[in-house]
Design a protein around this motif. Sequence first.
Motif, mmCIF file in Angstrom:
data_model
loop_
_atom_site.group_PDB
_atom_site.id
_atom_site.type_symbol
_atom_site.label_atom_id
_atom_site.label_comp_id
_atom_site.label_asym_id
_atom_site.label_seq_id
_atom_site.Cartn_x
_atom_site.Cartn_y
_atom_site.Cartn_z
ATOM 1 N N THR A 41 0.905 -1.220 0.059
ATOM 2 C CA THR A 41 0.041 0.034 -0.027
ATOM 3 C C THR A 41 0.772 1.427 -0.036
ATOM 4 N N LYS A 60 -8.610 -0.503 -0.284
ATOM 5 C CA LYS A 60 -8.736 -0.877 -1.526
ATOM 6 C C LYS A 60 -7.307 -1.549 -2.051
ATOM 7 N N GLU A 61 -6.436 -0.895 -1.726
ATOM 8 C CA GLU A 61 -5.008 -1.470 -2.144
ATOM 9 C C GLU A 61 -4.695 -3.023 -1.678
ATOM 10 N N SER A 63 -6.899 -5.030 -0.545
ATOM 11 C CA SER A 63 -8.031 -6.055 -1.357
ATOM 12 C C SER A 63 -7.532 -6.513 -3.048
ATOM 13 N N LEU A 64 -6.727 -5.422 -3.443
ATOM 14 C CA LEU A 64 -6.197 -5.789 -4.913
ATOM 15 C C LEU A 64 -5.048 -6.777 -5.077
ATOM 16 N N SER A 65 -4.527 -7.301 -3.809
ATOM 17 C CA SER A 65 -3.374 -8.071 -3.872
ATOM 18 C C SER A 65 -3.897 -9.645 -3.776
ATOM 19 N N ASP A 66 -2.977 -10.172 -4.521
ATOM 20 C CA ASP A 66 -3.394 -11.562 -4.554
ATOM 21 C C ASP A 66 -3.091 -12.342 -3.185
ATOM 22 N N LYS A 119 -8.440 -16.404 -4.749
ATOM 23 C CA LYS A 119 -8.770 -15.055 -4.873
ATOM 24 C C LYS A 119 -10.067 -14.873 -4.842
ATOM 25 N N SER A 121 -12.139 -12.503 -6.263
ATOM 26 C CA SER A 121 -12.471 -11.893 -7.734
ATOM 27 C C SER A 121 -12.548 -13.055 -8.418
#
Length: 745
Positions: A41, A60-61, A63-66, A119, A121
């Motif tokens: 982050t 946000k940052e 949650s975008l990480s694998d 993940k 998503s």
Amino acid sequence: MFNKYIFFLLFPFLFANNLFSKSIDVQGLSKLNINDLQSITSIDIYNDNLQINDLNILLKELSLSDLIYQIDYTETEDQFILKIDESKLIENIYINNNTWIKDDIIIQNLKSRKNSLLKKSKIQNDINIIKTIYKTKGFLNTSVVVTIEKYSIDRINIIFTVEENKQQKINTINFLGNNYFSNNYLNSIISSESIRFYNIFKSGSNLNFDVFEFDKNKIISTYKNEGFTNVRVSFDLKKSSLNNNILTFFIDEGERIKISKVEFSFSDNILNKSIGELKTNFKKDLDKNNNYYSKLLIDDYLEKFNLDLISNNIHNVIIESSSSISTDNFNLLFKSKKKDPLVVNKINITGNSITKNKTIRSKISIEPGEYLNQYLLDKSVNNLKRYPYINNVSTTTKIEDQLVDINLDIDEELKTGNILLAGTFNADTGAGLSFGIEDKNIFGSGNSINGNFSINSEDIKFSLSYKQYPILNPDLTNTYTIFNQDKDYTGSFGYKSATRGVGYTINFKQNDKISYGAGLKYEDIKGHSAVNTTSKSINDNIGNFENYKINLSIKYDSSNNYFYPTDGHVNNINLTFSPEEISDNSFYKLTLMNNNYFQLPKSQNYIFLNNKYGYAKSLDSKLKTIDTFYLGGINFKGFDYKGIGPYDGNIYLGGNEYFTSTIGYGSSFIFDDKDNINIKFFMTSGSIWNSDYTSSSDIDIRTSVGSSLDFITPIGPISFSFASPIEKNNSDKTRSFNFSLGTSF
């Protein structure tokens, strides 16, 4: 004084901002640490005065990480608490409760993979993927539930549980507004299929709107190819009162354009005689079409023009077409265009592990050092695909300095040897059995060997044949045959025969339509087991005979389908000659066949006219019945096998001459085109006469009418027919029903 007021106004906000500044407490980490999170982050995690906006960016940052599967957020008076669920490696993926679609098909399309990080998503994408796969199969209400199962400390299993619900199919397809194309024709060009109670060879289409959209565009393209430039098509899917799915295509054809003017702008070096004839023929065909635009007609003549250039060794020019539209006119222009000819540098062959390179090269009609001829290249590729040991051929080209490298990637059939055991049935000779051993690509040479044993009510035969494709000429084939055959003619000619022999045949294919054949056969025949020793026709066939037969044949075939033609012509001339000096049974035999198929415009229906004629004559005495023609059964429906012609008591004599002529109409109008069920109505007339064993040589005409039902299957057509004689002799034997494997005509 004013500055004081500003201070008092801003003070509450400054106090509130300081009030909501907090530190972060991170929980749940096992493999990761705070430094790892800081590397993910842009927010300073160690800052004790983080604002709510900072927190939003941080969440946000992360949650975008694998590396992070899920984050739960809570808040106290002095801290933001983040409970992190770290991503774990996927050990296994399971699909439960699925019936219609196999696990492998689903798993290979998922975003989540074994041994990759879990993940969230991707899981949501996978749910949508599974639903989409089921939609293509007509399952519109499929639901998917995902369960995460702990496998070990750092590994998990994913379980997708599928509830398929009811599959839906198209019951009826309607077309509204079409006048130019019939419903049957439009139905034949689209991919969607309806399913009704009589559709026994298809499963129907699933409800797939992508396919419906494709079909709409296909209909539009088909209309535009015939000059309907403003055609509009839409579709609608509804349920009937009986809960059936009805797909309807609405068609607004618009006006069809006519070609007002045709111009030819060719360079002087291609104004040869044949091009001039093609120009004249195009104008004639356009006039027959009432000058309406037809892309099929234009493309056909473009191909003819360019093939003519190639045949005249003109490789630096091509002919193209263009059009212009004004208010009331549509002008068509054929023009020549210079091009730089390409020379074949080399031809690379890949993908073949069994078939030898020289075998494949022998089937190619183009060689290095020649000008690239796209027609010959396409012909070579199509020719290769026809061989049973090649599944497919893909081509790529690399061009550099007017030199082209051609790459042929061969998808090879590795298992070319087969052992075959099958029951057979023929309307003339009844049920039988066939056993065979074959190899269609022996030692990778492209040559084939076939051993076959067959038996039915009239025939027991063993044959061994070897077909060779010479390396130097792909259009030649040599076939060598050894055979041993027993024939039981006691129910017809009145005796039995045993034949042993060898044969050789050479065939030459001049082009896609014309082929020639020549052969030599030696036969050692023994006639025995006469049912009546007083009959001259039987006694002449009893004994030992040695015969040599020379066979010549010419075939022209422009039909659109080998097994089930609906358009084109097939002509065949066959001559068999057994010389008097070296054969005990010397004779010659001529057979002519002329089949014509005329497909009706804008339709899959067709008219056919088939004619056959045969003439045979002995060169020393009487033509033996074994060498005569017979009539009835499959070759003349409505009559029994060998049921037409002269008899001597119960002994069938056959005839030295015969003819049949059949006119008919073929259609699928009762059934759906895509069910591959076709119906024919026909009338056949013919006769057989001039036997050497009877004094009568009258040509007594027989006629029958009937209909047939043909099922087009992967193993070939299966035909059922019913016919009744309307003109016959008292001695004729009739049979109304026929069943056969192969076309009815």
